[in-house]
Design a protein around this motif. Structure first.
Motif, PDB file in Angstrom:
ATOM      1  N   ILE A  75       0.478   4.334   7.848  1.00  0.00           N
ATOM      2  CA  ILE A  75      -0.128   4.632   6.606  1.00  0.00           C
ATOM      3  C   ILE A  75       0.572   4.141   5.517  1.00  0.00           C
ATOM      4  O   ILE A  75       0.210   3.434   4.528  1.00  0.00           O
ATOM      5  N   LEU A  76       1.855   4.470   5.366  1.00  0.00           N
ATOM      6  CA  LEU A  76       2.769   3.886   4.165  1.00  0.00           C
ATOM      7  C   LEU A  76       3.018   2.368   4.173  1.00  0.00           C
ATOM      8  O   LEU A  76       2.810   2.040   2.889  1.00  0.00           O
ATOM      9  N   LEU A  77       3.089   1.813   5.230  1.00  0.00           N
ATOM     10  CA  LEU A  77       2.981   0.317   5.350  1.00  0.00           C
ATOM     11  C   LEU A  77       1.737  -0.188   4.824  1.00  0.00           C
ATOM     12  O   LEU A  77       1.648  -1.253   3.984  1.00  0.00           O
ATOM     13  N   LEU A  78       0.692   0.432   5.278  1.00  0.00           N
ATOM     14  CA  LEU A  78      -0.574   0.037   4.709  1.00  0.00           C
ATOM     15  C   LEU A  78      -0.750  -0.084   3.269  1.00  0.00           C
ATOM     16  O   LEU A  78      -1.192  -0.690   2.569  1.00  0.00           O
ATOM     17  N   GLY A  79      -0.070   0.849   2.752  1.00  0.00           N
ATOM     18  CA  GLY A  79      -0.347   1.439   1.263  1.00  0.00           C
ATOM     19  C   GLY A  79       0.535   0.243   0.357  1.00  0.00           C
ATOM     20  O   GLY A  79       0.048  -0.307  -0.596  1.00  0.00           O
ATOM     21  N   VAL A  80       1.762  -0.282   1.041  1.00  0.00           N
ATOM     22  CA  VAL A  80       2.693  -1.125   0.434  1.00  0.00           C
ATOM     23  C   VAL A  80       1.868  -2.623   0.477  1.00  0.00           C
ATOM     24  O   VAL A  80       1.904  -3.370  -0.355  1.00  0.00           O
TER      25      VAL A  80
END
Length: 508
Positions: free
Chosen positions: A469-474
């Motif tokens: 989820i965090l990498l997708l946001g980046v």
């Protein structure tokens, strides 16, 4: 306010229906989003798994950073009421990149909880049908993966439809559903106190309130992460600040009041449940893995007898109410991100009839449905794993916003004792506590034994969910920075007019 009335309502600077919600409405919205019946049936078991009988202790400890962070939110809202909340305030304090990440954290957390809400609703919907008709095969339908998925998507669709009709329509449903769930929850507690304990009796023990008795810091952090989850949702009171009366003051008061009311409900329920069921790993004990999956589904019958069907109705009411109200936060965050051009302008569109961000709401609904379908096909323990991952996401964006409060008001922190406490010390302590919980849970969640025990390639599923989820946001941030650079260069953040620091006292 009626649907038609909203077409002639006063609008905020962004086009939302201003002055639509008073203090009571904001508190009801906050309680609805927290959804005490839903959160407890999903989180009591996993929390006991981590901290045993110390439920009251972990609830109290989880309450403290929530209150400290809420005070920081209140100060930020007094300075700049904005539907973007974490997104807007983090961007003001730390710049566009951190603002985008804060907004993504909020949207990700609400997407997770929306999918989880719908999943619990499916279980209790078929349980209710089975209890109503006396047919056990109806209860078993929730275990059929494709029936479960289709029903879940239908619930999400209905909630999105109601939200798109306007804040007035949403609140008309909320008053009834919130009152119903609170009435049944208190009834369950009274009945539990009146029943003979099941299995190994647990007499009331003040040690339940002692966090120092919890076995290890990892267990404490994991339990606290789950505790944070059950308090999450009060910030919706700030999300609707542009649609509230006295937008600089009422939303902040409503958030603090909501957290206090919820704490009282949780402590009473925890004590009543511990006394009745205990924490044994057999029978009705809260340590039983089967009981932990859905506490009220298993305990309602023994506690309430023939009235157990009311608990199924209450959980349905709780999830239905929260499905509607929880959509408000991601929809308005996406709307604010569109308004400031951190996302395509389409997200900033307002329906002229309902004065709601309809496109942003539809996108939030689609994201929740996609996430649920993916998780349901990936893991049989989707509810437990998403709850734990949600706790991490909440800690992330709450702590970021708390730190943003300190930095935002850095020039006025030592002007008075009030400023030092409410703008500096309280949010700093609250944000630091949540940051520690996030870091500890992130490390522990990599273990394949963490949470439900689901893992991929030896890495815990909870950790994988959070990292993806965090990498997708980046990645998405990088794409939008290339496509629409105006926000990231700081140009669009000048749209709002801030209140001068010396003028905040009157609105606080």
């Amino acid at each position: 306010m009626s649907h038609n009335g909203e077409t002639s309502a006063r609008t905020s600077s962004k086009g939302l229906a201003s002055g639509s919600l008073g203090l009571l409405a904001c508190v009801v919205l906050g309680i609805s989003t927290i959804a005490p019946v839903y959160t407890l049936t999903g989180a009591l078991g996993p929390t006991v798994r981590e901290v045993g009988a110390h439920l009251p202790a972990i609830f109290l400890v989880g309450f403290i950073p929530m209150l400290l962070v809420a005070l920081g939110y209140r100060e930020l809202n007094a300075a700049e009421p904005d539907s973007g909340t974490s997104f807007t305030w983090s961007a003001r304090a730390f710049g566009p990149v951190m603002g985008w990440i804060g907004g993504w954290g909020l949207v990700a957390a609400t997407t997770i909880v929306l999918s989880n809400l719908a999943g619990v609703a499916v279980d209790f919907f078929y349980l209710f049908l089975g209890q109503l008709t006396g047919r056990a095969e109806l209860i078993a339908l929730s275990d059929n993966v494709w029936i479960n998925i289709l029903t879940c998507c239908a619930f999400i669709g209905i909630a999105v439809w109601i939200c798109c009709r306007g804040i007035g329509t949403t609140m008309g449903v909320q008053y009834v559903l919130v009152a119903l769930q609170l009435f049944v929850l208190l009834g369950f507690c009274i009945a539990a106190f009146g029943q003979s304990p099941q299995g190994p009796a647990l007499a009331f023990d003040l040690n339940w309130f002692n966090p120092w008795s919890i076995g290890s810091f990892s267990s404490f952090a994991a339990g606290l992460s789950l505790s944070i989850f059950i308090f999450w949702g009060w910030d919706v009171c700030l999300t609707v600040s542009e649609e509230s009366v006295s937008s600089h003051a009422v939303p902040g008061r409503a958030a603090a009041l909501t957290v206090l009311v919820i704490l009282g409900l949780y402590l009473v329920t925890a004590i009543a449940t511990l006394r009745f069921a205990g924490v044994a790993d057999q029978g009705l004990g809260l340590g039983n893995p089967t009981i932990q999956e859905n506490v009220f589904a298993h305990l309602a019958g023994p506690v309430m007898g023939p009235l157990a069907i009311l608990m199924s109705i209450a959980v349905l009411a709780s999830t239905a109410a929260s499905l509607q109200s929880t959509f408000i936060s991601p929809a308005r965050t996406l709307f604010a991100m569109g308004y400031y051009q951190a996302l395509p302008k389409r997200f900033a569109s307002i329906c002229p009839r309902s004065l709601t961000p309809r496109f942003a709401t539809l996108c939030a609904g689609a994201a929740a449905a996609i996430f649920y379908v993916s998780m349901r096909l990936l893991s049989e323990n989707v509810l437990a794993d998403t709850i734990t991952a949600l706790g991490m996401m909440i800690c992330f964006y709450y702590s970021l916003t708390a730190f943003a409060c300190v930095w935002y008001f850095r020039a006025s922190l030592f002007d008075s004792l009030r400023h030092f406490l409410l703008r500096g010390l309280c949010p700093l302590l609250g944000g630091s506590a949540l940051a520690v919980i996030f870091a500890q849970t992130a490390v522990d969640s990599a273990s394949p034994d963490f949470g439900s025990g689901s893992h991929i390639g030896g890495v815990g599923l909870v950790c994988i969910i959070a990292v993806v989820i965090l990498l997708l946001g980046v990645v998405l941030m990088g794409i939008f920075r290339w496509l629409i650079p105006a926000y990231f260069s700081g140009q669009t953040l000048q749209r709002a007019t801030l209140r001068a620091p010396q003028a905040l006292e009157a609105g606080a």
